[in-house]
Design a protein around this motif. Structure first.
Motif, PDB file in Angstrom:
ATOM      1  N   SER A 134       0.838  -1.206   0.000  1.00 39.55           N
ATOM      2  CA  SER A 134       0.000   0.000   0.000  1.00 39.55           C
ATOM      3  C   SER A 134       0.873   1.255   0.000  1.00 39.55           C
ATOM      4  O   SER A 134       2.012   1.251   0.478  1.00 39.55           O
ATOM      5  N   ASN A 135       0.300   2.339  -0.507  1.00 35.18           N
ATOM      6  CA  ASN A 135       1.013   3.620  -0.493  1.00 35.18           C
ATOM      7  C   ASN A 135       1.283   4.062   0.938  1.00 35.18           C
ATOM      8  O   ASN A 135       2.344   4.607   1.237  1.00 35.18           O
ATOM      9  N   GLY A 136       0.329   3.811   1.826  1.00 36.57           N
ATOM     10  CA  GLY A 136       0.496   4.196   3.224  1.00 36.57           C
ATOM     11  C   GLY A 136       1.709   3.532   3.858  1.00 36.57           C
ATOM     12  O   GLY A 136       2.448   4.171   4.607  1.00 36.57           O
ATOM     13  N   GLN A 137       1.913   2.263   3.551  1.00 35.22           N
ATOM     14  CA  GLN A 137       3.070   1.569   4.115  1.00 35.22           C
ATOM     15  C   GLN A 137       4.377   2.005   3.456  1.00 35.22           C
ATOM     16  O   GLN A 137       5.423   2.006   4.097  1.00 35.22           O
ATOM     17  N   LYS A 138       4.320   2.399   2.201  1.00 34.96           N
ATOM     18  CA  LYS A 138       5.522   2.956   1.565  1.00 34.96           C
ATOM     19  C   LYS A 138       5.944   4.224   2.313  1.00 34.96           C
ATOM     20  O   LYS A 138       7.133   4.466   2.516  1.00 34.96           O
ATOM     21  N   THR A 139       4.962   5.003   2.732  1.00 32.86           N
ATOM     22  CA  THR A 139       5.244   6.224   3.491  1.00 32.86           C
ATOM     23  C   THR A 139       5.692   5.889   4.907  1.00 32.86           C
ATOM     24  O   THR A 139       6.709   6.400   5.383  1.00 32.86           O
ATOM     25  N   THR A 140       4.972   5.013   5.592  1.00 29.99           N
ATOM     26  CA  THR A 140       5.273   4.676   6.988  1.00 29.99           C
ATOM     27  C   THR A 140       6.614   3.967   7.142  1.00 29.99           C
ATOM     28  O   THR A 140       7.420   4.344   7.995  1.00 29.99           O
ATOM     29  N   LEU A 141       6.857   2.947   6.319  1.00 32.29           N
ATOM     30  CA  LEU A 141       8.061   2.128   6.495  1.00 32.29           C
ATOM     31  C   LEU A 141       9.289   2.636   5.747  1.00 32.29           C
ATOM     32  O   LEU A 141      10.414   2.390   6.165  1.00 32.29           O
ATOM     33  N   LEU A 142       9.057   3.340   4.627  1.00 33.21           N
ATOM     34  CA  LEU A 142      10.189   3.732   3.780  1.00 33.21           C
ATOM     35  C   LEU A 142      10.320   5.239   3.576  1.00 33.21           C
ATOM     36  O   LEU A 142      11.153   5.686   2.797  1.00 33.21           O
ATOM     37  N   ASP A 143       9.487   6.008   4.262  1.00 33.79           N
ATOM     38  CA  ASP A 143       9.562   7.466   4.180  1.00 33.79           C
ATOM     39  C   ASP A 143       9.314   8.032   2.787  1.00 33.79           C
ATOM     40  O   ASP A 143       9.838   9.096   2.440  1.00 33.79           O
ATOM     41  N   VAL A 144       8.523   7.330   1.976  1.00 34.54           N
ATOM     42  CA  VAL A 144       8.156   7.879   0.668  1.00 34.54           C
ATOM     43  C   VAL A 144       7.164   9.016   0.919  1.00 34.54           C
ATOM     44  O   VAL A 144       6.147   8.815   1.575  1.00 34.54           O
ATOM     45  N   PRO A 145       7.456  10.231   0.440  1.00 33.05           N
ATOM     46  CA  PRO A 145       6.541  11.354   0.678  1.00 33.05           C
ATOM     47  C   PRO A 145       5.156  11.068   0.117  1.00 33.05           C
ATOM     48  O   PRO A 145       5.018  10.702  -1.057  1.00 33.05           O
ATOM     49  N   SER A 146       4.120  11.240   0.931  1.00 33.54           N
ATOM     50  CA  SER A 146       2.762  10.903   0.503  1.00 33.54           C
ATOM     51  C   SER A 146       2.321  11.725  -0.702  1.00 33.54           C
ATOM     52  O   SER A 146       1.574  11.230  -1.553  1.00 33.54           O
ATOM     53  N   GLU A 147       2.786  12.951  -0.825  1.00 31.35           N
ATOM     54  CA  GLU A 147       2.386  13.779  -1.970  1.00 31.35           C
ATOM     55  C   GLU A 147       2.917  13.244  -3.299  1.00 31.35           C
ATOM     56  O   GLU A 147       2.387  13.547  -4.363  1.00 31.35           O
ATOM     57  N   LEU A 148       3.959  12.433  -3.240  1.00 34.71           N
ATOM     58  CA  LEU A 148       4.528  11.849  -4.450  1.00 34.71           C
ATOM     59  C   LEU A 148       3.511  10.963  -5.173  1.00 34.71           C
ATOM     60  O   LEU A 148       3.457  10.930  -6.406  1.00 34.71           O
ATOM     61  N   PHE A 149       2.675  10.263  -4.416  1.00 36.62           N
ATOM     62  CA  PHE A 149       1.680   9.378  -5.028  1.00 36.62           C
ATOM     63  C   PHE A 149       0.663  10.174  -5.833  1.00 36.62           C
ATOM     64  O   PHE A 149       0.247   9.746  -6.910  1.00 36.62           O
ATOM     65  N   GLU A 150       0.285  11.330  -5.314  1.00 31.98           N
ATOM     66  CA  GLU A 150      -0.661  12.181  -6.033  1.00 31.98           C
ATOM     67  C   GLU A 150      -0.010  12.804  -7.265  1.00 31.98           C
ATOM     68  O   GLU A 150      -0.664  12.985  -8.299  1.00 31.98           O
ATOM     69  N   GLN A 151       1.273  13.116  -7.168  1.00 32.64           N
ATOM     70  CA  GLN A 151       1.972  13.781  -8.267  1.00 32.64           C
ATOM     71  C   GLN A 151       2.318  12.828  -9.410  1.00 32.64           C
ATOM     72  O   GLN A 151       2.137  13.166 -10.573  1.00 32.64           O
ATOM     73  N   VAL A 152       2.864  11.640  -9.080  1.00 32.98           N
ATOM     74  CA  VAL A 152       3.377  10.753 -10.132  1.00 32.98           C
ATOM     75  C   VAL A 152       2.835   9.334 -10.074  1.00 32.98           C
ATOM     76  O   VAL A 152       3.091   8.538 -10.979  1.00 32.98           O
ATOM     77  N   GLY A 153       2.125   8.964  -9.022  1.00 34.75           N
ATOM     78  CA  GLY A 153       1.596   7.617  -8.887  1.00 34.75           C
ATOM     79  C   GLY A 153       2.599   6.659  -8.275  1.00 34.75           C
ATOM     80  O   GLY A 153       3.801   6.925  -8.260  1.00 34.75           O
ATOM     81  N   ALA A 154       2.084   5.547  -7.779  1.00 29.69           N
ATOM     82  CA  ALA A 154       2.940   4.559  -7.097  1.00 29.69           C
ATOM     83  C   ALA A 154       3.914   3.874  -8.045  1.00 29.69           C
ATOM     84  O   ALA A 154       5.015   3.508  -7.649  1.00 29.69           O
ATOM     85  N   VAL A 155       3.505   3.695  -9.287  1.00 27.60           N
ATOM     86  CA  VAL A 155       4.363   3.044 -10.280  1.00 27.60           C
ATOM     87  C   VAL A 155       5.091   4.151 -11.034  1.00 27.60           C
ATOM     88  O   VAL A 155       4.639   4.633 -12.069  1.00 27.60           O
ATOM     89  N   SER A 156       6.210   4.594 -10.440  1.00 30.47           N
ATOM     90  CA  SER A 156       6.923   5.742 -10.998  1.00 30.47           C
ATOM     91  C   SER A 156       8.376   5.747 -10.560  1.00 30.47           C
ATOM     92  O   SER A 156       8.742   5.115  -9.565  1.00 30.47           O
ATOM     93  N   GLU A 157       9.153   6.477 -11.310  1.00 27.48           N
ATOM     94  CA  GLU A 157      10.571   6.624 -10.996  1.00 27.48           C
ATOM     95  C   GLU A 157      10.765   7.261  -9.619  1.00 27.48           C
ATOM     96  O   GLU A 157      11.592   6.806  -8.821  1.00 27.48           O
ATOM     97  N   GLY A 158      10.000   8.298  -9.333  1.00 26.22           N
ATOM     98  CA  GLY A 158      10.151   8.999  -8.064  1.00 26.22           C
ATOM     99  C   GLY A 158       9.867   8.118  -6.869  1.00 26.22           C
ATOM    100  O   GLY A 158      10.583   8.175  -5.855  1.00 26.22           O
TER     101      GLY A 158
END
Length: 166
Positions: free
Chosen positions: A55-79
């Motif tokens: 899940s995107n939430g766990q990418k943020t919680t466990l790996l510090d992926v900025p939550s706004e990145l999902f809205e900007q480029v989607g989960a399947v992305s280089e960023g």
């Protein structure tokens, strides 16, 4: 020995010779890269941690992926995969990390990101490499090709080569 197990064994030999460890950050493969690595006896000497963050939430919680990145480029992305690699390196302190996020199918694809679209990222210290791949086949085939590509890239990176080339 199948190809994936052979690649994992070769990666283990390389990392042992470097005195280095690897961590994985996986979405579409659901832990398949970590599973392949841990098939190898003695992998605890060179495998630090595996993060399965579906899940995107766990990418943020466990790996510090900025939550706004999902809205900007989607989960399947280089960023996102770049952030996943960095998060795995920080959280585990492993020198090397690999991350994957993709559309394994059979649903979930779009015109922009059809089924089989996978982003991979590899990190070695400060170095970061990313690659978009388009794999063919069913869900199992896309996942297997992703695991193989991730391991091949990690092997190249551990050899001081560009992981995008192999």
């Amino acid at each position: 020995m199948d190809v994936i197990t052979e690649l994992a064994a070769r990666l283990g030999e390389r990392l042992l010779s470097l005195g280095a460890q690897v961590s994985t950050a996986e979405s579409c493969t659901g832990g398949g890269i970590a599973e392949a690595i841990t098939r190898i006896a003695g992998s605890s000497a060179w495998f630090e941690a595996g993060y399965v963050t579906y899940s995107n939430g766990q990418k943020t919680t466990l790996l510090d992926v900025p939550s706004e990145l999902f809205e900007q480029v989607g989960a399947v992305s280089e960023g996102v995969v770049a952030a996943m690699v960095r998060g795995a390196q920080r959280r585990s302190t492993a020198r090397f990390a690999v991350a994957v996020s993709g559309v394994a199918g059979p649903g979930g694809g779009s015109l922009e990101k059809p089924v089989g679209t996978v982003w991979l990222a590899w990190g070695d210290g400060e170095q970061l490499f990313t690659q978009r791949c388009q794999f063919d086949g069913d869900r199992g085939q896309v996942r297997a090709q992703t695991v193989e590509r991730a391991l091949r890239g990690m092997l190249r990176l551990a050899a001081g080569e560009n992981p995008q080339q192999g």
